[in-house]
Design a protein around this motif. Sequence first.
Motif, mmCIF file in Angstrom:
data_model
loop_
_atom_site.group_PDB
_atom_site.id
_atom_site.type_symbol
_atom_site.label_atom_id
_atom_site.label_comp_id
_atom_site.label_asym_id
_atom_site.label_seq_id
_atom_site.Cartn_x
_atom_site.Cartn_y
_atom_site.Cartn_z
ATOM 1 N N ILE A 117 -3.705 -6.063 -7.389
ATOM 2 C CA ILE A 117 -2.806 -4.664 -7.086
ATOM 3 C C ILE A 117 -3.754 -3.827 -6.375
ATOM 4 O O ILE A 117 -5.084 -3.591 -7.055
ATOM 5 N N ASN A 118 -3.473 -3.221 -5.603
ATOM 6 C CA ASN A 118 -4.156 -2.024 -5.047
ATOM 7 C C ASN A 118 -3.368 -0.714 -4.763
ATOM 8 O O ASN A 118 -2.217 -0.997 -4.199
ATOM 9 N N CYS A 119 -3.809 0.300 -5.460
ATOM 10 C CA CYS A 119 -3.127 1.723 -5.572
ATOM 11 C C CYS A 119 -3.854 2.544 -4.747
ATOM 12 O O CYS A 119 -5.120 2.772 -4.925
ATOM 13 N N THR A 120 -3.092 3.445 -4.010
ATOM 14 C CA THR A 120 -3.612 4.545 -3.479
ATOM 15 C C THR A 120 -2.896 5.841 -3.586
ATOM 16 O O THR A 120 -1.708 5.776 -3.723
ATOM 17 N N GLU A 135 -5.281 13.035 1.472
ATOM 18 C CA GLU A 135 -6.396 13.155 2.236
ATOM 19 C C GLU A 135 -7.626 12.453 1.477
ATOM 20 O O GLU A 135 -8.424 11.439 2.012
ATOM 21 N N THR A 136 -7.876 13.032 0.308
ATOM 22 C CA THR A 136 -8.984 12.424 -0.705
ATOM 23 C C THR A 136 -8.658 11.346 -1.400
ATOM 24 O O THR A 136 -7.498 11.427 -2.003
ATOM 25 N N PRO A 137 -9.172 10.306 -1.708
ATOM 26 C CA PRO A 137 -8.887 9.213 -2.612
ATOM 27 C C PRO A 137 -9.033 9.634 -4.018
ATOM 28 O O PRO A 137 -9.593 10.523 -4.364
ATOM 29 N N LEU A 138 -8.398 8.869 -4.560
ATOM 30 C CA LEU A 138 -8.028 9.195 -6.097
ATOM 31 C C LEU A 138 -8.560 8.068 -7.151
ATOM 32 O O LEU A 138 -8.606 7.144 -6.581
ATOM 33 N N GLN A 139 -9.746 8.164 -7.612
ATOM 34 C CA GLN A 139 -10.419 7.178 -8.583
ATOM 35 C C GLN A 139 -9.222 6.468 -9.673
ATOM 36 O O GLN A 139 -8.537 7.325 -10.139
#
Length: 275
Positions: free
Chosen positions: A186-189, A193-197
Amino acid sequence: MSNKEEKPDEKQSSWKDFIYNPRTGEFIGRTASSWALIFLFYLVFYGCLAGMFSLTMWVMLQTLDDYTPKYRDRVANPGLVIRPKSMDIGFNRTIPQQYDRYVKHLESFLQQYNDTVQEKNELCMVGEYFNQDDAAEKKVCQFKRSLLRQCSGLADTTFGYAEGQPCVLVKMNRVIGLKPRGDPYINCTAKRETPLQMQYFPAEGRFDKMYFPYYGKKAHPNYVQPLVAVKLLLTKQDYNSELTIECKVEGSDLRNNDERDKFLGRVTFRVNVSE
């Protein structure tokens, strides 16, 4: 005048004779033998219909498998769903009453994953499909909730909601006979604009092959799906704003980009945490 006065009696008499005529023995215009023949005809007629229907159903049931549906025309690829069961997760982290329902839902859902329950299941080979072609009732591989670590609800009974870093559980829908190729994870985004940890449990958010294939509800009554816990590491800058999170299954042949089905191999939800 006398003829006119006799007409009501004649009319009443004709109705009585229609109901039952003592001279001919007719009841509602038919004799007893006539009624018996009609009753016999309809008894045979509807008996034949019931027999044909029962025969048709019996022939159809002979073509069905008790363990596998004959026609599986929904999807060959699984969809993704989340727990807690809400596409909009919003709460104030300083007010327990606002996130209590999410915590209770997660705790209730994870009861079947308790270590004491899962220890009754099989220790399977990591990285290998658990094929069980001969057994009538299929065995189940262990998936202990302790594997979810910080999102297990064991050490932190609020699943991170009290600290403003909520956990979300992702699971795939069951598909009979599914054997995903590759190494699904699983990959969540966050759609910004800025990535979330984020943190994933088990490590790297992987679905191990030992939990596949699934043999159906009747053959696999105690089966539990593997889970991936996603902990959203929100900061104060992330509070008081709605975040749209999309999770996909990657690393395998499972589809995750069908525009006609937004839940096929992916799921999108919103999170809004305030303080």
